[in-house]
Design a protein around this motif. Structure first.
Motif, PDB file in Angstrom:
ATOM      1  N   ASP A 167      -0.219   4.504   8.630  1.00  0.00           N
ATOM      2  CA  ASP A 167      -0.491   2.763   9.570  1.00  0.00           C
ATOM      3  C   ASP A 167      -1.086   2.198  10.848  1.00  0.00           C
ATOM      4  O   ASP A 167      -1.854   1.497  10.698  1.00  0.00           O
ATOM      5  CB  ASP A 167       1.134   1.720   9.991  1.00  0.00           C
ATOM      6  CG  ASP A 167       1.689   1.924   8.257  1.00  0.00           C
ATOM      7  OD1 ASP A 167       1.352   1.590   7.761  1.00  0.00           O
ATOM      8  OD2 ASP A 167       3.243   1.740   8.625  1.00  0.00           O
ATOM      9  N   ALA A 206      -6.693  -1.877   0.680  1.00  0.00           N
ATOM     10  CA  ALA A 206      -5.707  -2.933   1.586  1.00  0.00           C
ATOM     11  C   ALA A 206      -6.895  -3.940   2.417  1.00  0.00           C
ATOM     12  O   ALA A 206      -6.531  -5.279   2.221  1.00  0.00           O
ATOM     13  CB  ALA A 206      -5.395  -2.157   3.108  1.00  0.00           C
ATOM     14  N   SER A 217       4.064  -1.522   3.668  1.00  0.00           N
ATOM     15  CA  SER A 217       3.121  -0.054   3.677  1.00  0.00           C
ATOM     16  C   SER A 217       4.190   1.118   3.294  1.00  0.00           C
ATOM     17  O   SER A 217       5.339   1.332   4.518  1.00  0.00           O
ATOM     18  CB  SER A 217       2.418   0.111   5.168  1.00  0.00           C
ATOM     19  OG  SER A 217       1.965   1.727   5.399  1.00  0.00           O
ATOM     20  N   ILE A 239      -4.261   9.025   6.752  1.00  0.00           N
ATOM     21  CA  ILE A 239      -3.787   8.410   6.564  1.00  0.00           C
ATOM     22  C   ILE A 239      -2.265   7.515   6.953  1.00  0.00           C
ATOM     23  O   ILE A 239      -1.797   8.218   6.911  1.00  0.00           O
ATOM     24  CB  ILE A 239      -3.620   7.544   4.779  1.00  0.00           C
ATOM     25  CG1 ILE A 239      -4.329   5.894   5.387  1.00  0.00           C
ATOM     26  CG2 ILE A 239      -3.152   7.727   3.961  1.00  0.00           C
ATOM     27  CD1 ILE A 239      -5.008   4.928   5.686  1.00  0.00           C
ATOM     28  N   LEU A 266       2.509   4.115   4.142  1.00  0.00           N
ATOM     29  CA  LEU A 266       1.548   5.625   4.403  1.00  0.00           C
ATOM     30  C   LEU A 266       2.088   6.292   5.559  1.00  0.00           C
ATOM     31  O   LEU A 266       2.534   7.776   5.491  1.00  0.00           O
ATOM     32  CB  LEU A 266       0.449   4.985   4.419  1.00  0.00           C
ATOM     33  CG  LEU A 266      -0.189   4.214   3.990  1.00  0.00           C
ATOM     34  CD1 LEU A 266      -1.459   3.264   4.358  1.00  0.00           C
ATOM     35  CD2 LEU A 266      -0.873   5.239   2.602  1.00  0.00           C
ATOM     36  N   ILE A 312       1.310  -0.991  -0.353  1.00  0.00           N
ATOM     37  CA  ILE A 312      -0.317   0.004   0.312  1.00  0.00           C
ATOM     38  C   ILE A 312       0.613   1.177  -0.348  1.00  0.00           C
ATOM     39  O   ILE A 312       1.298   1.371   0.804  1.00  0.00           O
ATOM     40  CB  ILE A 312      -0.779  -0.147   0.942  1.00  0.00           C
ATOM     41  CG1 ILE A 312      -2.258  -1.312   1.043  1.00  0.00           C
ATOM     42  CG2 ILE A 312      -1.825   1.921   1.247  1.00  0.00           C
ATOM     43  CD1 ILE A 312      -2.843  -1.014  -0.062  1.00  0.00           C
ATOM     44  N   THR A 339      -9.292  -1.685   8.878  1.00  0.00           N
ATOM     45  CA  THR A 339      -9.639  -3.189   8.440  1.00  0.00           C
ATOM     46  C   THR A 339      -9.357  -4.618   9.305  1.00  0.00           C
ATOM     47  O   THR A 339      -9.684  -3.909  10.300  1.00  0.00           O
ATOM     48  CB  THR A 339      -8.567  -3.352   6.977  1.00  0.00           C
ATOM     49  OG1 THR A 339      -6.861  -3.054   8.480  1.00  0.00           O
ATOM     50  CG2 THR A 339      -8.398  -2.083   6.502  1.00  0.00           C
ATOM     51  N   LEU A 368      -4.986   2.407   9.128  1.00  0.00           N
ATOM     52  CA  LEU A 368      -4.901   1.918   8.265  1.00  0.00           C
ATOM     53  C   LEU A 368      -4.719  -0.283   9.616  1.00  0.00           C
ATOM     54  O   LEU A 368      -5.685  -0.784   8.840  1.00  0.00           O
ATOM     55  CB  LEU A 368      -3.149   0.652   7.485  1.00  0.00           C
ATOM     56  CG  LEU A 368      -3.521  -0.001   6.145  1.00  0.00           C
ATOM     57  CD1 LEU A 368      -4.575  -0.222   5.587  1.00  0.00           C
ATOM     58  CD2 LEU A 368      -2.392  -0.536   5.814  1.00  0.00           C
ATOM     59  N   CYS A 371       1.381  -6.962   5.358  1.00  0.00           N
ATOM     60  CA  CYS A 371       1.219  -5.631   3.769  1.00  0.00           C
ATOM     61  C   CYS A 371       2.286  -4.652   3.748  1.00  0.00           C
ATOM     62  O   CYS A 371       3.149  -4.746   5.676  1.00  0.00           O
ATOM     63  CB  CYS A 371      -0.285  -4.884   5.173  1.00  0.00           C
ATOM     64  SG  CYS A 371      -0.202  -2.858   4.015  1.00  0.00           S
ATOM     65  N   ALA A 420      -6.429   3.532  -0.040  1.00  0.00           N
ATOM     66  CA  ALA A 420      -5.996   2.503   0.559  1.00  0.00           C
ATOM     67  C   ALA A 420      -6.602   1.581   1.422  1.00  0.00           C
ATOM     68  O   ALA A 420      -6.189   0.834   1.853  1.00  0.00           O
ATOM     69  CB  ALA A 420      -4.639   3.513   2.079  1.00  0.00           C
ATOM     70  N   ILE A 421      -7.593   2.024   2.398  1.00  0.00           N
ATOM     71  CA  ILE A 421      -7.956   1.416   3.437  1.00  0.00           C
ATOM     72  C   ILE A 421      -9.289   0.236   2.587  1.00  0.00           C
ATOM     73  O   ILE A 421      -8.944  -0.760   2.545  1.00  0.00           O
ATOM     74  CB  ILE A 421      -9.096   1.995   3.898  1.00  0.00           C
ATOM     75  CG1 ILE A 421      -8.282   3.363   4.912  1.00  0.00           C
ATOM     76  CG2 ILE A 421     -10.043   1.130   4.842  1.00  0.00           C
ATOM     77  CD1 ILE A 421      -7.448   2.232   5.959  1.00  0.00           C
TER      78      ILE A 421
END
Length: 307
Positions: A237, A204, A224, A235, A226, A179, A244, A240, A222, A200-201
């Motif tokens: 981690d 993911a 990432s 956004i 971010l 991501i 999710t 995220l 993941c 992203a969300i």
């Protein structure tokens, strides 16, 4: 199938040569009742920024630490002691030393290939050579780049990255996706061209659902870029992880954050998610030792300063 078990993590700093002896690990396994568990070791870096050589002896934070040669020796030593090892990078491989200006990313990816990286994702600075530059450098990488929320279908990178990869180690299936941070306002438009940024969300969650429920992966990772906290964008981690479910581990980059130990967050349905990020410039190698089996989960951390 019951949820598999995570029981130990560690961070190796300084890219030096101090290792935990096999006999110490064996004793720890006996005390923890881990002899019947299957072991997987995940090694990871982020934001290496074209640092090929060790940092200067005059560096205020990491004098004479890092360097690709030392990192490679450390990785090879770990592989000689552990059967199942995966090596990942969370982006910003390019830009930061004259090596990038001279070799345009080719040297970095060639050396990562020699170190045996299994997978990486793209950071914002990996667009610094433009789409052509990344494509030209990519031929030196014998490992895939996972870019799940960058749609390259209308660019020259179409088909050259993957939305996810699945690794089989022993009896384990490890799903990995990437991501990236939003590019607009962070990277000049002419460098990323017609790349489309996907939420992203949402992306993911789509990847986690597929890897955990359809591909039946034991562990979902993941990669990432971010960041560990919001910078230009909201956004990051921890967000995220919170918004999710199905992701077991987030390996982060972008904010150059050095976590002394992985953070544990709760996801959307109350399950645990690990987040780790190990600074920058290749002076730190993250190490996470996982033991898989049926039963209650345990979580231990250790910090080894080396070099």
């Amino acid at each position: 199938m019951k949820r598999r078990v995570f029981v130990q993590s560690s961070i190796l700093t300084g890219a030096g040569l101090m290792l935990t002896p096999n006999e110490v690990l064996s004793a720890q396994q006996k005390r923890s009742g881990l002899n019947n568990f299957e072991r997987l070791t995940i090694l990871h870096t982020n934001d290496t920024h074209s640092h090929i050589e060790p940092l200067s002896e005059k560096d205020k934070k990491f004098p004479n630490q890092g360097g690709v040669a030392r990192r490679m020796t450390l990785i090879n030593n770990i592989r000689s002691e552990v059967e199942n090892v995966l090596l990942f990078d969370a982006g910003d491989i390019f830009q930061g030393t004259p090596y990038f200006n001279m070799f345009h990313g080719k040297l970095e990816l060639e050396l990562m290939s020699k170190m045996g990286y299994n997978c990486a994702t793209m950071g914002n600075h990996d667009f610094d050579g433009g789409m052509d530059g990344f494509k030209n450098a990519l031929q030196y990488a014998n490992f895939p780049f996972v870019c799940s929320n960058y749609d390259f279908s209308d660019t020259i990178l179409n088909g050259l990255t993957k939305p996810y990869v699945i690794f089989e180690k022993g009896s384990l299936k490890i799903g990995v996706f990437g991501i990236g941070v939003p590019l607009e306002g962070l990277v000049p438009k002419h460098l990323y061209g017609d790349t489309k940024y996907l939420d992203a969300i949402k992306k993911a969650q789509e990847m986690a659902d597929f890897l955990k429920n359809e591909a039946m992966c034991d562990w979902v990772v993941c990669l990432s870029h971010l960041g560990h906290f919001p910078r230009q964008f909201e956004i990051c981690d921890p967000v995220l992880a919170k918004e999710t479910h199905g992701i077991d581990l987030i390996i982060g980059g972008h904010t150059h954050t050095l976590l002394e130990k992985p953070e544990v967050h709760e996801n959307l349905i109350g399950e645990k998610v690990l987040i780790n990020q190990v600074g920058c410039y290749g002076v730190i190698l993250g190490r996470i030792d996982l033991y898989f089996g049926e039963g209650k989960s345990h979580f231990k951390t250790r910090l080894l300063t080396i070099g």
